[in-house]
Design a protein around this motif. Structure first.
Motif, short mmCIF file in Angstrom:
data_model
loop_
_atom_site.label_atom_id
_atom_site.label_comp_id
_atom_site.label_asym_id
_atom_site.label_seq_id
_atom_site.Cartn_x
_atom_site.Cartn_y
_atom_site.Cartn_z
N LEU A 35 68.93 55.70 92.22
CA LEU A 35 68.31 54.62 93.00
C LEU A 35 69.27 53.47 93.21
CD1 LEU A 35 64.79 54.25 91.36
CD2 LEU A 35 65.36 55.31 93.51
N LEU A 36 69.27 52.95 94.41
CA LEU A 36 70.01 51.76 94.75
C LEU A 36 69.00 50.78 95.31
CD1 LEU A 36 73.03 50.97 94.66
CD2 LEU A 36 73.12 51.50 97.09
N VAL A 37 68.69 49.73 94.56
CA VAL A 37 67.68 48.75 94.96
C VAL A 37 68.39 47.44 95.26
CG1 VAL A 37 65.62 47.50 94.24
CG2 VAL A 37 65.93 49.88 93.56
N GLU A 38 68.26 47.00 96.50
CA GLU A 38 68.92 45.77 96.93
C GLU A 38 70.41 45.81 96.59
OE1 GLU A 38 67.51 42.82 98.65
OE2 GLU A 38 66.31 44.59 99.13
N ASP A 39 71.03 46.94 96.87
CA ASP A 39 72.46 47.17 96.68
C ASP A 39 72.91 47.16 95.22
OD1 ASP A 39 72.74 47.35 99.45
OD2 ASP A 39 72.98 45.18 99.64
N GLU A 40 71.96 47.28 94.29
CA GLU A 40 72.27 47.36 92.86
C GLU A 40 71.67 48.66 92.32
OE1 GLU A 40 73.95 45.12 90.89
OE2 GLU A 40 74.37 43.87 92.64
N ARG A 41 72.43 49.32 91.45
CA ARG A 41 71.93 50.58 90.86
C ARG A 41 70.80 50.28 89.88
NH1 ARG A 41 75.17 55.74 88.68
NH2 ARG A 41 73.34 56.82 87.94
N LEU A 42 69.72 51.06 89.98
CA LEU A 42 68.57 50.90 89.10
C LEU A 42 68.41 52.18 88.29
CD1 LEU A 42 66.08 49.11 88.35
CD2 LEU A 42 64.83 50.42 90.07
N ARG A 43 68.45 52.04 86.98
CA ARG A 43 68.35 53.22 86.10
C ARG A 43 66.90 53.51 85.70
NH1 ARG A 43 73.34 54.82 85.15
NH2 ARG A 43 75.03 53.33 85.01
N ASP A 44 66.08 52.48 85.56
CA ASP A 44 64.69 52.66 85.12
C ASP A 44 63.76 52.50 86.31
OD1 ASP A 44 62.36 52.90 83.70
OD2 ASP A 44 62.43 50.87 82.89
N VAL A 45 63.24 53.62 86.83
CA VAL A 45 62.38 53.57 88.01
C VAL A 45 61.08 52.84 87.71
CG1 VAL A 45 61.23 55.78 87.62
CG2 VAL A 45 61.54 54.97 89.94
N ASN A 46 60.67 52.77 86.44
CA ASN A 46 59.43 52.09 86.08
C ASN A 46 59.51 50.58 86.27
OD1 ASN A 46 58.09 54.50 85.37
ND2 ASN A 46 59.12 54.49 83.39
N SER A 47 60.70 50.02 86.34
CA SER A 47 60.82 48.58 86.58
C SER A 47 60.71 48.24 88.06
CB SER A 47 62.15 48.07 86.02
OG SER A 47 63.23 48.68 86.69
N LEU A 48 60.66 49.24 88.91
CA LEU A 48 60.59 49.04 90.36
C LEU A 48 59.31 48.31 90.77
CD1 LEU A 48 62.06 49.54 93.02
CD2 LEU A 48 60.94 51.76 93.14
N LYS A 49 58.21 48.64 90.15
CA LYS A 49 56.91 48.04 90.49
C LYS A 49 56.97 46.51 90.34
CE LYS A 49 53.85 48.32 87.45
NZ LYS A 49 52.91 48.54 86.41
N ASP A 50 57.51 46.04 89.22
CA ASP A 50 57.60 44.59 88.99
C ASP A 50 58.57 43.93 89.96
OD1 ASP A 50 55.72 44.67 86.93
OD2 ASP A 50 57.27 45.12 85.43
N MET A 51 59.63 44.63 90.33
CA MET A 51 60.58 44.08 91.29
C MET A 51 59.94 43.91 92.67
SD MET A 51 63.91 46.32 90.19
CE MET A 51 65.10 45.54 91.26
N VAL A 52 59.12 44.89 93.07
CA VAL A 52 58.43 44.80 94.35
C VAL A 52 57.45 43.63 94.33
CG1 VAL A 52 56.77 45.98 95.86
CG2 VAL A 52 58.72 47.23 94.94
N LYS A 53 56.71 43.49 93.24
CA LYS A 53 55.74 42.39 93.14
C LYS A 53 56.45 41.03 93.22
CE LYS A 53 52.45 42.64 90.08
NZ LYS A 53 51.71 42.90 88.84
#
Length: 195
Positions: A74-92
């Motif tokens: 995963l690349l979220v906002e041009d940064e690599r994300l290792r824990d997909v479970n933290s994605l929910k809080d980032m979206v919020k």
């Protein structure tokens, strides 16, 4: 000689067929067959070929970009994300910014979450990412009306009272359009990295 006159008894197979048939009917009636409904996404209407595509203007900071490559990284906002479970809080955090942080969205009405996968991305990873984004919106809507995300998701829209709660959570304006839309954009996969 007495042995030759003896008739051997056979098993009555007629009743066995009846029992097998009744068991078959019983299992057909009582078994629930799982039906896979897929991802329930409402697609936009097909564009009119006679009209030019609409000119959509948006601020790039209102787009939360999630990229998934063919290795399921995963690349979220041009940064690599290792824990997909933290994605929910980032979206919020991104959607509920209300313009406070200049790096995040202006408001929930303007926020767009963009998911782009590679052709080699596994279905499991894509579905996990999509579920995290979907669940973030369910939590935000539920919090707006004092419900859990699971209770909000289970609202029956055919019931007028529950539909009123649903509309209140999405903050429908007088024009019927939500001021708090669930704007998830699924971009067409790129061809690199897969077949």
């Amino acid at each position: 000689m007495r042995g030759k006159d003896r008739v051997t008894q056979g098993v009555n197979a007629g009743s066995m067929a009846d029992i097998a048939f009744l068991l078959l009917i019983f299992f057909l009636v009582t078994t629930q067959i799982a039906t896979d409904k897929g991802i329930l996404i409402q697609l936009p209407p097909k564009p009119d070929p006679n009209e030019p595509p609409p000119d959509i203007k948006f601020n790039q900071r209102n787009v939360f970009k999630i990229l998934i490559n063919s290795n399921d990284d995963l690349l979220v906002e041009d940064e690599r994300l290792r824990d997909v479970n933290s994605l929910k809080d980032m979206v919020k955090e991104f959607v509920l910014n209300y313009g406070r942080n200049p790096d995040l969205s202006d408001s929930p009405k303007d926020a767009i979450v963009s998911i782009k996968a590679d052709r080699g991305t596994s279905y499991e990873t894509f579905i996990t990412v999509y579920d995290q984004v979907e669940w973030a919106y369910m939590e935000m809507y539920g919090e707006r009306v004092g419900m859990s995300a699971d209770d909000f998701r289970k609202l029956d829209l055919s019931d007028p009272e529950q539909k009123k709660i649903y509309n209140q959570a999405r903050d429908l304006g007088p024009d019927g359009k939500p001021n708090f839309p669930k704007a998830i954009s699924i971009a067409q996969p790129s061809k690199s990295g897969g077949s």
